[in-house]
Design a protein around this motif. Structure first.
Motif, PDB file in Angstrom:
ATOM      1  N   GLU A 204       0.917  -1.209   0.049  1.00 56.01           N
ATOM      2  CA  GLU A 204       0.073  -0.093   0.060  1.00 56.01           C
ATOM      3  C   GLU A 204       0.982   1.347  -0.068  1.00 56.01           C
ATOM      4  OE1 GLU A 204      -2.490  -0.238   3.364  1.00 56.01           O
ATOM      5  OE2 GLU A 204      -3.527  -1.818   2.751  1.00 56.01           O
ATOM      6  N   GLU A 205       2.080   1.250   0.637  1.00 52.63           N
ATOM      7  CA  GLU A 205       2.854   2.250   0.493  1.00 52.63           C
ATOM      8  C   GLU A 205       4.246   1.645   0.584  1.00 52.63           C
ATOM      9  OE1 GLU A 205       4.103   5.697   3.776  1.00 52.63           O
ATOM     10  OE2 GLU A 205       2.801   4.483   4.656  1.00 52.63           O
ATOM     11  N   VAL A 206       5.151   2.636  -0.623  1.00 53.85           N
ATOM     12  CA  VAL A 206       6.709   2.351  -0.348  1.00 53.85           C
ATOM     13  C   VAL A 206       7.291   3.517  -0.412  1.00 53.85           C
ATOM     14  CG1 VAL A 206       8.263   1.383  -2.018  1.00 53.85           C
ATOM     15  CG2 VAL A 206       6.299   0.099  -1.819  1.00 53.85           C
ATOM     16  N   ARG A 207       8.237   3.627   0.532  1.00 52.03           N
ATOM     17  CA  ARG A 207       9.170   4.853   0.617  1.00 52.03           C
ATOM     18  C   ARG A 207      10.429   4.604   0.136  1.00 52.03           C
ATOM     19  NH1 ARG A 207       7.472   8.602   4.791  1.00 52.03           N
ATOM     20  NH2 ARG A 207       5.376   8.536   4.948  1.00 52.03           N
ATOM     21  N   LEU A 208      11.161   5.073  -0.960  1.00 48.02           N
ATOM     22  CA  LEU A 208      12.275   5.088  -1.484  1.00 48.02           C
ATOM     23  C   LEU A 208      13.251   6.151  -0.715  1.00 48.02           C
ATOM     24  CD1 LEU A 208      13.823   3.837  -3.657  1.00 48.02           C
ATOM     25  CD2 LEU A 208      13.521   5.809  -4.834  1.00 48.02           C
ATOM     26  N   VAL A 209      13.945   5.681   0.137  1.00 45.34           N
ATOM     27  CA  VAL A 209      14.658   6.340   1.325  1.00 45.34           C
ATOM     28  C   VAL A 209      16.420   6.646   0.776  1.00 45.34           C
ATOM     29  CG1 VAL A 209      15.289   6.740   3.777  1.00 45.34           C
ATOM     30  CG2 VAL A 209      13.188   5.927   2.971  1.00 45.34           C
ATOM     31  N   LEU A 210      16.723   7.849   0.720  1.00 45.38           N
ATOM     32  CA  LEU A 210      18.156   8.249   0.365  1.00 45.38           C
ATOM     33  C   LEU A 210      18.446   9.033   1.548  1.00 45.38           C
ATOM     34  CD1 LEU A 210      16.122   8.230  -2.463  1.00 45.38           C
ATOM     35  CD2 LEU A 210      18.466   9.177  -3.467  1.00 45.38           C
ATOM     36  N   VAL A 211      19.777   8.609   1.867  1.00 45.90           N
ATOM     37  CA  VAL A 211      20.393   9.350   3.029  1.00 45.90           C
ATOM     38  C   VAL A 211      21.549  10.324   2.591  1.00 45.90           C
ATOM     39  CG1 VAL A 211      21.535   9.169   5.173  1.00 45.90           C
ATOM     40  CG2 VAL A 211      19.773   7.725   4.756  1.00 45.90           C
ATOM     41  N   ASP A 212      21.497  11.526   2.537  1.00 46.15           N
ATOM     42  CA  ASP A 212      22.797  12.398   2.038  1.00 46.15           C
ATOM     43  C   ASP A 212      22.999  12.284   0.679  1.00 46.15           C
ATOM     44  OD1 ASP A 212      23.069  13.659   4.660  1.00 46.15           O
ATOM     45  OD2 ASP A 212      24.612  12.242   5.115  1.00 46.15           O
ATOM     46  N   PRO A 213      21.981  12.068  -0.157  1.00 46.00           N
ATOM     47  CA  PRO A 213      22.186  11.826  -1.619  1.00 46.00           C
ATOM     48  C   PRO A 213      22.948  13.030  -2.372  1.00 46.00           C
ATOM     49  CG  PRO A 213      19.925  12.589  -1.211  1.00 46.00           C
ATOM     50  CD  PRO A 213      20.505  12.370  -0.019  1.00 46.00           C
ATOM     51  N   THR A 214      23.749  12.602  -3.464  1.00 44.77           N
ATOM     52  CA  THR A 214      24.590  13.539  -4.027  1.00 44.77           C
ATOM     53  C   THR A 214      24.147  13.490  -5.577  1.00 44.77           C
ATOM     54  OG1 THR A 214      26.333  11.983  -4.333  1.00 44.77           O
ATOM     55  CG2 THR A 214      26.662  13.606  -2.690  1.00 44.77           C
ATOM     56  N   GLU A 215      24.040  14.668  -6.008  1.00 41.74           N
ATOM     57  CA  GLU A 215      23.486  14.706  -7.631  1.00 41.74           C
ATOM     58  C   GLU A 215      24.630  14.233  -8.447  1.00 41.74           C
ATOM     59  OE1 GLU A 215      22.116  18.657  -8.430  1.00 41.74           O
ATOM     60  OE2 GLU A 215      20.494  18.412  -6.518  1.00 41.74           O
ATOM     61  N   GLY A 216      24.450  14.278  -9.683  1.00 45.88           N
ATOM     62  CA  GLY A 216      25.595  14.028 -10.651  1.00 45.88           C
ATOM     63  C   GLY A 216      25.461  12.547 -11.359  1.00 45.88           C
ATOM     64  N   GLU A 217      26.122  12.848 -12.489  1.00 51.41           N
ATOM     65  CA  GLU A 217      25.877  11.098 -13.312  1.00 51.41           C
ATOM     66  C   GLU A 217      26.177  10.022 -12.711  1.00 51.41           C
ATOM     67  OE1 GLU A 217      27.272   9.993 -17.918  1.00 51.41           O
ATOM     68  OE2 GLU A 217      26.625  12.091 -17.448  1.00 51.41           O
ATOM     69  N   ASP A 218      27.312  10.149 -11.957  1.00 48.87           N
ATOM     70  CA  ASP A 218      27.936   9.164 -11.278  1.00 48.87           C
ATOM     71  C   ASP A 218      27.275   8.725  -9.859  1.00 48.87           C
ATOM     72  OD1 ASP A 218      29.919   8.651 -13.599  1.00 48.87           O
ATOM     73  OD2 ASP A 218      31.186  10.282 -12.398  1.00 48.87           O
TER      74      ASP A 218
END
Length: 278
Positions: free
Chosen positions: A181-195
């Protein structure tokens, strides 16, 4: 991944709690239960005292085999009364090679289950974890003591770090994610960029999941100086997650042992049921 076969590993030293848990989960989803009983053999004696202790060592091995046979008979009797389809096998293995033997058996199941009893058995637990994650190509399900176990979770948290191990965990849990019913995609301190996480961290994986019909929300969390594992634990509690999906050993096992890491922390004290893959 549709779960049709669940493997659980036990030993002559453990009771029936993990078996009962595994049987209940198999009954919930009408899956087959495979049971592997593993006894770890003491290494052979070496050095100048080898000849003296060899007889004792042989007696110990014979006693181990007798205990393994007794345990196999008892489990077979218990399984005969179960309402699910079952099979049983046993292994008497040297500690060094036991993870490979467990991994070979795990290849013929969709998932390997570690219940509370096995999680408290340090030596064999380590071998089951390594066997499932490094020698089977299949995921591992950890269920800690006191957790509500289900293979039909309504609220799932996915720990996403854009690594291949996390991608494998998502792929192998997709059937569970699509019906939640609910899915949380969790990112901790995510960094932007192609890599790293791309121009908008989490967006690419959220789009992928949405195409599969997953009801997904992206949560980007700052660590604020806390360990990533601590942040994930707290967020799982805050959202009352019933399952955590995560990749395992994004760093080497040696580095994890020396410096610690999210995988080591979660294996040591899983806060809720965890599905791990790599």
């Amino acid at each position: 991944m549709t779960i049709k076969t669940v493997l659980t590993v036990t030993s002559p030293d453990l009771g029936e709690a993990d078996l009962k848990l595994a049987a209940t989960l198999c009954e919930e989803i009408e899956a087959h239960l495979a049971v592997l009983i593993v006894a770890l053999a003491a290494p052979p004696p070496i050095g100048e005292y080898a000849a003296v202790v060899s007889d004792i060592w042989l007696q110990e091995r014979q006693a181990d085999l007798a205990k393994l046979k007794e345990r196999s008979d008892a489990v077979s009797t218990w399984l005969a009364s179960s309402r699910v389809s079952t099979d049983i096998s046993s292994e008497y293995q040297e500690i060094t090679w036991s993870d490979e033997a467990i991994g070979r058996r795990a290849r013929y199941a969709d998932i390997t289950l570690l219940g509370p009893d096995m999680l408290s058995h340090d030596t064999l637990k380590e071998k089951v974890v390594e066997g499932a994650l490094f020698h089977s190509g299949k995921p591992l399900l950890l269920i800690p003591d006191g957790a509500t176990a289900t293979l039909k979770p309504k609220r799932i948290m996915v720990a996403w770090d854009s690594r291949v191990e996390a991608s494998q965990a998502v792929a192998q849990s997709l059937d569970l994610l699509t019906v939640a019913e609910e899915v949380r995609l969790v990112l901790v301190d995510p960094t932007e960029g192609e890599d790293a996480h791309g121009a908008e961290p989490g967006a690419d994986m959220a789009t992928f999941l949405a195409r599969h019909g997953v009801k997904v929300t992206v949560d980007r969390l700052p660590s604020q100086g806390k360990a990533v594992a601590s942040v994930l634990r707290q967020h799982a509690a805050d959202m009352a997650a019933e399952l955590l999906v995560m990749g395992a050993y994004g760093h080497s096992r040696l580095r994890q042992k020396i410096f610690g890491g999210v995988t080591s922390s979660m294996l040591g004290e899983p806060p809720i049921p965890i599905l791990m893959a790599r």
